[in-house]
Design a protein around this motif. Sequence first.
Motif, PDB file in Angstrom:
ATOM      1  N   ASN A 176       0.814  -1.217   0.000  1.00  0.00           N
ATOM      2  CA  ASN A 176       0.000   0.000   0.000  1.00  0.00           C
ATOM      3  C   ASN A 176       0.847   1.266   0.000  1.00  0.00           C
ATOM      4  O   ASN A 176       0.439   2.284  -0.540  1.00  0.00           O
ATOM      5  N   ALA A 177       2.009   1.196   0.601  1.00  0.00           N
ATOM      6  CA  ALA A 177       2.888   2.359   0.621  1.00  0.00           C
ATOM      7  C   ALA A 177       3.269   2.786  -0.795  1.00  0.00           C
ATOM      8  O   ALA A 177       3.454   3.977  -1.058  1.00  0.00           O
ATOM      9  N   ILE A 178       3.363   1.826  -1.701  1.00  0.00           N
ATOM     10  CA  ILE A 178       3.663   2.145  -3.106  1.00  0.00           C
ATOM     11  C   ILE A 178       2.379   2.541  -3.829  1.00  0.00           C
ATOM     12  O   ILE A 178       2.337   3.549  -4.547  1.00  0.00           O
ATOM     13  N   ASN A 194      -0.375   3.836  -2.763  1.00  0.00           N
ATOM     14  CA  ASN A 194      -0.982   5.088  -2.308  1.00  0.00           C
ATOM     15  C   ASN A 194       0.020   6.227  -2.149  1.00  0.00           C
ATOM     16  O   ASN A 194      -0.324   7.261  -1.573  1.00  0.00           O
ATOM     17  N   LYS A 195       1.218   6.038  -2.653  1.00  0.00           N
ATOM     18  CA  LYS A 195       2.250   7.052  -2.482  1.00  0.00           C
ATOM     19  C   LYS A 195       1.879   8.328  -3.230  1.00  0.00           C
ATOM     20  O   LYS A 195       1.514   8.300  -4.400  1.00  0.00           O
ATOM     21  N   LEU A 255       7.083   7.890  -7.972  1.00  0.00           N
ATOM     22  CA  LEU A 255       7.650   6.662  -7.438  1.00  0.00           C
ATOM     23  C   LEU A 255       9.138   6.604  -7.745  1.00  0.00           C
ATOM     24  O   LEU A 255       9.594   7.100  -8.773  1.00  0.00           O
ATOM     25  N   GLU A 256       9.884   5.958  -6.841  1.00  0.00           N
ATOM     26  CA  GLU A 256      11.309   5.695  -7.079  1.00  0.00           C
ATOM     27  C   GLU A 256      11.421   4.599  -8.143  1.00  0.00           C
ATOM     28  O   GLU A 256      10.448   3.891  -8.411  1.00  0.00           O
ATOM     29  N   GLU A 280      10.253   1.229  -6.977  1.00  0.00           N
ATOM     30  CA  GLU A 280       8.800   1.210  -6.795  1.00  0.00           C
ATOM     31  C   GLU A 280       8.083   1.111  -8.148  1.00  0.00           C
ATOM     32  O   GLU A 280       7.115   0.368  -8.288  1.00  0.00           O
TER      33      GLU A 280
END
Length: 174
Positions: free
Chosen positions: A127-129, A131-132, A136-137, A140
């Motif tokens: 979810n951290a990816i 909903n970031k 993105l990195e 990610e």
Amino acid sequence: VNPQRSTIDIDADAVVTAEDQKRTQEAVRQGTSVLRDSFAAVRAGDLKIETLGPVADEIRDRIDAAPEVFLKVTRLKSKDEGTYMHSLAVSALMMRLARTLDYDDAMVRELGVAGLLHDVGKLMIPNAILNKAGQLEAAEKSRMRGHPEIGYRLLKELGDISPLTLDIVRFHHE
């Protein structure tokens, strides 16, 4: 749908009847609920694919009756409902296209189910990816780009999923 570029007759400024709005909102609410349960079932390895057919049928009926209403309702997505609403919208658009191409009802339904499941691989993305906020990195992005293959593998392991649905899940970003 971009009305200036589309040949599909969808009137973005159409007057929406209260009944059409209510029926569409209920179809989306029920569809979202069934889809949430289905995604959880995929995670548990226990998807009952036949539960998605009636959802696809109802979406097809609502988009046939009032496409502009369905599109407006599915754009009203909340953050936590985003993937489900997106999947409902993709399903509806796939079925509308299939109808335009004169596909038979069975194919329209199968494409609707495939649209509902196309992003199932996102279950395995943290979810951290998902909903970031912001960009993105590289790592990610790589994980996100892998969700079609992940979804394909999840559904393939379950069995009883049509080859067409598996292909749509696997190749929907190609």
